[in-house]
Design a protein around this motif. Structure first.
Motif, short mmCIF file in Angstrom:
data_model
loop_
_atom_site.label_atom_id
_atom_site.label_comp_id
_atom_site.label_asym_id
_atom_site.label_seq_id
_atom_site.Cartn_x
_atom_site.Cartn_y
_atom_site.Cartn_z
N MET A 120 -7.97 8.16 -1.04
CA MET A 120 -6.55 7.73 -0.68
C MET A 120 -5.32 8.91 -1.14
O MET A 120 -4.45 8.68 -1.33
CB MET A 120 -6.19 6.53 -1.63
N GLY A 121 -5.86 9.96 -0.88
CA GLY A 121 -5.05 11.26 -1.41
C GLY A 121 -4.73 11.44 -2.84
O GLY A 121 -3.78 12.27 -3.17
N PHE A 122 -5.89 10.89 -3.84
CA PHE A 122 -5.49 11.15 -5.20
C PHE A 122 -6.09 12.37 -5.53
O PHE A 122 -7.27 12.78 -5.23
CB PHE A 122 -6.49 10.28 -6.26
N MET A 123 -5.69 13.45 -6.39
CA MET A 123 -6.30 14.47 -6.88
C MET A 123 -7.06 14.29 -8.11
O MET A 123 -6.80 13.17 -8.97
CB MET A 123 -5.26 15.90 -6.99
N VAL A 150 2.67 11.30 1.61
CA VAL A 150 1.13 11.55 2.02
C VAL A 150 0.92 12.97 1.18
O VAL A 150 1.61 13.90 0.90
CB VAL A 150 0.89 11.99 3.61
N THR A 151 -0.18 12.77 0.37
CA THR A 151 -0.85 13.66 -0.50
C THR A 151 -2.23 14.28 -0.13
O THR A 151 -2.77 13.20 0.22
CB THR A 151 -0.76 13.40 -2.02
N VAL A 152 -2.34 15.50 -0.41
CA VAL A 152 -3.60 15.87 -0.39
C VAL A 152 -4.43 15.82 -1.46
O VAL A 152 -4.20 16.21 -2.81
CB VAL A 152 -3.92 17.28 0.09
N GLY A 153 -5.49 14.69 -1.46
CA GLY A 153 -6.15 14.69 -2.79
C GLY A 153 -7.67 15.23 -2.76
O GLY A 153 -7.88 16.25 -1.69
N GLY A 154 -8.45 15.19 -3.91
CA GLY A 154 -9.62 15.68 -3.77
C GLY A 154 -10.07 16.28 -4.94
O GLY A 154 -9.10 16.51 -6.14
N MET A 155 -11.37 16.92 -5.12
CA MET A 155 -11.59 17.64 -6.45
C MET A 155 -11.57 19.02 -6.17
O MET A 155 -11.59 19.55 -5.25
CB MET A 155 -13.19 17.42 -6.45
N GLN A 198 -14.76 21.42 -10.02
CA GLN A 198 -15.23 19.88 -10.28
C GLN A 198 -16.49 19.63 -9.42
O GLN A 198 -17.67 18.99 -9.50
CB GLN A 198 -14.35 18.84 -9.96
N ILE A 232 -14.36 7.95 -8.16
CA ILE A 232 -13.72 9.08 -7.55
C ILE A 232 -13.69 9.13 -5.97
O ILE A 232 -12.58 9.36 -5.35
CB ILE A 232 -14.38 10.34 -8.07
N PHE A 274 0.85 -1.37 0.07
CA PHE A 274 0.19 0.10 0.13
C PHE A 274 1.00 1.43 0.12
O PHE A 274 0.63 2.07 0.92
CB PHE A 274 -0.92 -0.04 1.24
N VAL A 319 -10.20 9.68 -3.99
CA VAL A 319 -9.97 10.87 -3.24
C VAL A 319 -9.36 10.38 -1.73
O VAL A 319 -8.70 10.91 -1.23
CB VAL A 319 -11.23 11.56 -3.41
#
Lengths: 783, 338
Positions: free
Chosen positions: B123-126, A480-485, A489, B117, A474, B121
């Motif tokens: 999991m930290g995906f943009m 660590v990244t900041v994800g999101g829309m 979007q 999505i 995993f 998201v």
């Protein structure tokens, strides 16, 4: 790629079943699309006709006594081509032919205990077995053992796998390519086909001049004392199973080598060549190819020519003049490599494809050029079809070595594959591996041009070591990244949710349409939406331009629904329109558009839906009458924001409705350009403190002219400081109202800011409102 | 007198408890407790008693009054309840009728897209968007698909000009992201793609993909397997497993096709998985070194994986939609089903 299992097993020392080989292929990355079985029948044995008698009740039938090994059986036949002493296939009582069951039954009063078969009834062809194509019973060779099972006697139980090969593995478009892979996967020995032959003296090879840039290697062999005849049955059968028609021994050998080694070859009738072989570009000359069609060879094409004339279109097809015929006595065999791009371009330009051009387009390598020629010469020599008198080998040597480490290979895979396995796998695939501690030097064979760096080696290793041995991790090393829309979007999704909450169903349509929709929408000839981006190679005219609006697609969907008796529905589509300056030089704008369509409902409902979206995102707009040509001129509106129309909505214009085949009159359509909404800076609603003092409501009914817009009247009322809300509760037209006028009833809520309102303030405010309405709209209060 | 009071209580009680209407009960209350009521009369008669007896009798009378009031109130609440029950019993409606208040619905494909999505998201995906009308540079060249590569032909691309096309894969978005964002990168790019296939039961010229990309230090193929396995479990079923099969894409090396255990039969074999127990749902692999360096990312420092899944196909598998054309037709009867 057709893979006859019996052919494969010539090179792989295994007795695995076709099913298991199929599984193995899938496991190493070759999908098996189909499994074709020949000899798909049972209960058919070799029989010998002992006696033939006429049928007492039928002139066209005869009664045969057939020896089927342990007994003589009576068979009634209608076939005319059988004689006493013929050896024939006999389907005994209970036999199954192509899913048809044979049972003993009387034929015109005489019991028949089986059936003598034709090739067609057994599903086999002439290439498979002599006599299979005769009209009538298939007559077999006399030396077969009577009573033996036919499948066994003629080895008819062939299984062919139809294997799909990925684009990176042109080498596997060959029997030996797949054999190498299967041998590695099964851990069996790979037995390379023989390429030995004797070169006799006396031949004078032509000189080869290469001037075309698209030919990297050109080799040839020369054969004399050639005898043109049919190729052996086993070869014909293999060609047949690979969908190639047998022609004669020399042509069949070139095709056989194409399938087996993956090298396209061409055979010239040597006696018809004049002077040197010139591999050059075309000179606008004409050539009649083997298919009897004439082609003009231009300077972008590579041509094989002698000193006088063109002989062949390089890699695509030979000329008919220098082709192999029954008179051929000497053969010049070409094994060469032409650039795949150039073969494809030539093939496309001429509209001419062949098995050869297909293979060149996929890719041919130095290995197959050399091995293919030698294999063909070896077959000609072994089968006694001629004397090899000249052999010109390849001049280049493929030399590629990849230096890597075990850590690099394991690093990309994420598991530690034992060193022993890595070396073993690479070696079985034909690579030479030199180890030094944890460093590897891997010499790549010429047939593996796809292998370029350690990641390719890692793939080879894991393909055979097994993906099932990989663990599931995993991202232990990742940051660590900041994800999101993005907010834009998210807003798109929110718009869709608002639509759903108001009862609309989301549709999805193609992004392209026909340019005839612009006429259907009544767009003027100068309307910018007619400048749609055109696809060069559309599937059809109906799908040939990118959408510049969504209304036409919505109208079509509404029509489809109505024609299927679906009624009273609201649909929305959130999709793109594509707008750019034509001819397109830069990428066009892709606009986000919300389109809503309604069958049933009314104008105000549609307006409310768009208003809801705009209000959610705090977009202020004004409403004016719309001039959209596809909307009803009296029942349509535009929303204007910063001087720009962002939304047009209303009842579908009857003429537009007719153009789309819509008969129902209550159809409403609108579309909103969401660009502004998606980019609007602040969509947060600011809190307004709730009033501390009780509000007061007053009803107000007045008569105004029909022309007065109630929305505007309400806006004017709202301008008063004390007015919190204005609600329309009735519009009345009727007897008591003078024609051309309407009575409007409003509920006005007064909200005090600082203290409870007293009657005097309320009356003053109402009077103020009435006076203003009178002045601005000519409104007269009803008492 | 005490006896008289007692008797009054008892008779009133029985009258009250047997009264059949609120009216009857109200009349009874007046009859006993009203201005000229029986108990009121007794109370008035107290003044004729000797002063020493008055307080005791007064108490008795008041107690009697309280008792009477209590059981009248009790009966009153009973009668009110009965009356309400009677009224409500007449208000029965037919509950078998359905009234249609339309609740709109998202297209099933978008529901699936949102679910996918959400997972990534979390999991930290943009989430990244890229143009549907693309250049050959992003759609092919930068993805290691050179001009004479067979993949360019296989994909049967819609062209606008010789340099501009309708994107054939969301992978073009990988390049645009890697040009703008430097590692660590975790992104997905859902969107519409185009291939010139005639529409039939399994093809439409427009369809939808969801592309994913991770680039960082030390990313391995086991990470790819881990993320996709977790996705499959989240998306289909906690018991879903995944299988890698070797494959080829020009922009990844090694490349794999990813199968999930059949969501319909759980891997036993059925007609959905054609008896294999597995369904192919996506293609994936380790980002090709050439692709990384083309975007200015050092492939000796960073590795990454990419994957692309067909959302239409996944939607079809999940809902059992057996015709790829139907989701594009907008038939309300279809849209209402999900």
């Amino acid at each position: 790629m057709k893979l006859p299992i019996s052919w494969l097993k010539e090179f792989v020392d295994t007795d695995e079943s076709a099913e298991n080989i199929s599984k193995v292929l899938v496991g190493i990355g070759f999908e098996v699309e189909d499994v074709i079985r020949y000899g798909n029948f049972s209960g058919v044995v070799i029989g010998k006709i002992k006696a033939i008698e006429p049928h007492p009740n039928a002139d066209k039938l005869r009664i045969c006594s057939v020896d089927v090994g342990n007994e003589n059986v009576t068979i009634v036949t209608g076939a005319k081509n059988v004689q006493v002493g013929d050896v024939v296939p006999v389907a005994l009582d209970g036999a199954v032919l192509l899913d048809k069951k044979i049972v003993a039954a009387p034929l015109r009063g005489v019991m028949s205990y089986g059936m003598m078969c034709s090739g067609a009834e057994l599903g086999i062809s002439e290439a498979f077995c002599d006599g299979a194509s005769v009209d009538g019973i298939m007559i077999l060779s006399n030396d077969l053992t009577v009573g033996e099972d036919l499948i066994k006697a003629l080895s008819l139980d062939e299984v062919v796998l139809d294997v799909s090969i990925t684009a990176n593995r042109p080498d596997c478009h060959s029997i030996i390519g797949l054999a190498r892979e299967v041998a590695t996967a099964l851990g069996c020995k790979f037995i390379a086909p023989s390429i030995d032959f004797t070169v006799h003296s006396g031949g004078i090879m032509p000189k080869v001049n290469i001037t075309s840039p698209d030919c990297s290697d050109y080799t040839c062999g020369l054969i004399e004392d050639v005898k043109i005849e049919k190729s052996p049955k086993w070869m014909q059968r293999r060609l047949f199973m690979s969908d190639i028609h047998p022609i004669n021994n020399i042509v069949d050998i070139t095709n056989y080598v194409l399938l087996e080694i993956g090298q396209p070859l061409h055979a010239f009738d040597f006696d018809l060549l004049e002077g040197n072989i010139n591999v050059r570009t075309g000179q606008n000359e004409k050539l009649v190819a083997l298919n009897d069609e004439e082609y003009t060879l231009t300077s972008t094409m590579t041509v094989i020519a002698d000193d006088k004339k063109p002989l062949a279109i390089a890699g695509v097809m030979g000329g008919i003049y220098s082709g192999i015929s029954n008179k051929t006595r000497a053969v010049l065999l070409e094994s060469a490599r032409f650039g795949r791009g150039s073969v494809r371009a030539t093939s496309l330009r001429l509209g001419l494809r062949s098995d050869s051009s297909t293979k060149f387009e996929r890719g041919v390598d130095c290995f197959s050029v050399e091995y293919g020629r030698r294999r063909a010469l070896s077959l000609i020599d072994k089968l006694g079809y001629g004397k090899v008198v000249g052999d010109e080998p390849i001049k280049r040597e493929y030399n590629k070595t990849i230096n890597t480490t075990l850590d690099e290979i394991n690093g990309i895979l994420g598991i530690e594959v034992p060193k022993k396995n890595i070396i073993e796998i690479l070696q079985t695939l034909g690579m030479e591996v030199t180890m030094d501690c944890r460093s590897l030097a891997v010499k790549i064979p010429a047939y593996r041009e796809d292998i370029d760096n350690f990641t390719d080696l890692a793939e080879e290793v894991i393909r055979f070591y097994g993906y099932d041995k990989m663990k599931e991790t995993f991202l232990p090393t990742a940051s660590v990244t900041v994800g999101g829309m993005t907010s834009s979007q998210k807003r798109k999704e929110e718009i869709k949710d608002i639509m759903c909450s108001m009862g609309a169903y989301e549709i999805m349509t193609y992004s392209f349409t026909s340019d005839s929709v612009f006429d259907k929408l009544n767009l003027s000839p100068s309307d910018g939406r007619r400048n749609a981006i055109r696809i060069i190679n559309p599937i059809s005219e109906d799908l040939s331009v990118m959408k510049t609006e969504l209304v036409s697609g919505m109208a079509s969907v509404i029509f489809n629904n109505l024609s299927k008796k679906n009624d009273n529905f609201t649909l929305f589509e959130f999709a793109k329109t594509y707008v750019g300056e034509l001819p397109l030089r830069d990428l066009p704008h892709e606009n986000d558009i919300l389109c809503v369509g309604m069958a049933g409902g009314d104008f105000y409902k549609l307006k409310a839906m768009f208003a809801a979206v705009l209000s959610r995102f705090n977009i202020d707009y004004t409403v004016k009458r719309s001039t959209e040509p596809y909307l009803h001129p009296g029942i349509s509106a535009d929303f204007v924001c910063d001087g720009k129309v962002i939304c047009s909505l209303g009842k579908l214009h009857p003429s537009a409705a007719k153009n789309f085949g819509i008969k129902k009159s209550e159809v409403y359509i609108g579309s909103l350009d969401c660009t502004l909404i998606l980019s609007a800076f602040n969509a947060t609603h600011k809190y307004v403190p709730l009033p501390k003092f009780p509000s007061v409501t007053r009803d107000l009914a007045f008569v105004v002219s029909e022309d007065a817009a109630v929305g505007e009247i309400m806006s004017v009322i709202k301008e008063n400081d004390l007015v919190g809300d204005v609600e329309l509760f009735d519009i009345y037209r009727g007897e008591q109202i003078e024609s051309g006028n309407k009575s409007v009833a409003l509920k006005i809520t007064l909200v005090p800011r600082e203290k409870t309102l007293v009657d005097a303030e309320i009356s003053a405010t109402m009077e103020n409102i009435i006076e203003r309405l009178g002045k601005e709209f000519g409104a007269k209060v009803r008492v | 007198m005490e006896e008289k009071i007692h008797e009054l209580i008892e008779t009133t009680k029985s009258k009250a408890l047997s009264s059949q209407s609120i009216r009857e009960l109200t009349d009874l209350k007046v009859e006993i407790l009203g201005k000229s009521g029986a108990l009121t009369g007794i109370l008035r008669g107290l003044k004729d008693l000797s002063p020493d007896l008055r307080p005791a009798m007064g108490k008795i009378v008041n107690e009697a009054r309280e008792k009477i009031e209590a059981f009248i109130a009790l009966r009153l609440s009973e009668l009110e309840r009965e009356e309400l029950d009677k009224k409500l019993s007449k208000e029965r409606i037919d509950i078998s009728i359905d009234k249609n208040i339309p609740l709109g619905k998202l297209h099933p494909l978008n529901v699936i897209k949102r679910k996918a999505i959400d997972f990534f998201v979390s999991m930290g995906f943009m989430v990244s968007d890229s143009p549907e009308i693309e250049t050959t540079y992003y759609n092919f060249d930068m993805l290691n698909i050179p001009p004479d590569h067979p993949a360019r032909e296989l994909q049967d691309t819609f062209f606008i000009t010789d340099k501009i096309l309708l994107r054939t894969q969301t992978s073009a978005g990988q390049i645009r992201t890697m040009e703008k964002v430097k590692p660590p990168i975790k992104m997905i790019s859902p969107g519409r793609v185009f291939r010139s296939d005639e529409a039939d039961a399994t093809h439409t010229p427009c369809f939808h993909q969801l592309e994913g990309l991770v680039v960082d230090k030390g990313i391995t193929m086991c990470d790819l397997k881990g993320i996709l396995s977790s996705f499959a479990k989240h998306f289909f079923d906690k018991d879903t497993t995944i299988r890698f099969r070797p494959s080829y894409f020009p922009f990844t090396e090694p490349s794999v096709e990813v199968d999930v255990s059949c969501v319909h039969c759980g891997g036993k074999g059925c007609n959905v998985c054609k008896g294999t127990g597995f369904i192919e749902i996506l293609g994936a692999g380790m980002v090709n070194r050439r692709v990384l360096s083309g975007c200015g990312i050092d492939p000796d420092v960073y590795t990454g994986f990419a994957f692309g899944m067909g959302l239409d196909r996944i939607t079809a598998i999940i809902h059992g939609i057996n015709d790829a054309r139907v989701p594009f037709e907008g038939d309300v009867r279809f849209l209402k089903q999900f």
